[in-house]
Design an enzyme around this catalytic site. Structure first.
Site, PDB file in Angstrom:
ATOM      1  N   PRO A 119       1.053  -1.206  -0.158  1.00 21.23           N
ATOM      2  CA  PRO A 119      -0.483  -0.006  -0.018  1.00 21.23           C
ATOM      3  C   PRO A 119       0.957   0.966   0.374  1.00 21.23           C
ATOM      4  O   PRO A 119       1.423   2.004   1.053  1.00 21.23           O
ATOM      5  CB  PRO A 119      -0.700  -0.174   0.769  1.00 21.23           C
ATOM      6  CG  PRO A 119       0.325  -1.400   2.041  1.00 21.23           C
ATOM      7  CD  PRO A 119       1.050  -1.728   1.457  1.00 21.23           C
ATOM      8  N   CYS A 120       1.203   1.346  -1.008  1.00 15.13           N
ATOM      9  CA  CYS A 120       2.723   2.885  -1.188  1.00 15.13           C
ATOM     10  C   CYS A 120       1.551   4.049  -0.818  1.00 15.13           C
ATOM     11  O   CYS A 120       2.330   5.282  -0.688  1.00 15.13           O
ATOM     12  CB  CYS A 120       3.262   2.696  -2.553  1.00 15.13           C
ATOM     13  SG  CYS A 120       2.396   2.240  -3.572  1.00 15.13           S
TER      14      CYS A 120
END
Length: 99
Positions: free
Chosen positions: A52-53
């Site tokens: 989940p950048c």
DNA sequence: CGGTTGACCAAGT
DNA sequence: GACTTGGCCAACC
């Protein structure tokens, strides 16, 4: 550390949904001050769907940039329950801290 | 090995 | 509040 990037992703995975962390905070979790290198790592992000950048924001509370466009990032965060106002996030409420 | 680059940060103007 | 400057660190050439 041998794989600096790998560690970044590994720690980022720990961030719960609906919360965000900062590049600086993430670097500190790595016991390092390479917040800049962390940003570079996110830009590469070889584990696109897995990591989940988009949950990593600037220390000032701004959303920061995103590989697919900043607007996209904001949308995703809102979908996860993070309230984004004018491209900024209230770290007091949604900021997640390690250690 | 030196220089450049970058999803950054803090302090100064 | 916005813009500029210097510093920071790892990866890349």
């Amino acid at each position: 550390m041998r794989n600096f990037y790998e560690e970044c992703y590994n720690i980022l995975k720990k961030v719960p949904k609906g919360k965000v962390t900062t590049y600086k905070n993430l670097a500190r979790a790595l016991n390092s001050k390479a917040y800049r290198a962390v940003g570079t790592a996110m830009n590469k992000n070889p584990y696109a769907p897995k990591i989940p950048c988009h949950r990593v924001v600037n220390s000032d509370g701004k959303a920061g940039k995103f590989a697919h466009g900043t607007a996209k990032k904001v949308k995703m965060l809102r979908s996860e329950g993070v309230d984004v106002v004018d491209g900024k996030i209230d770290l007091k409420k949604f900021g997640f801290k390690f250690r």
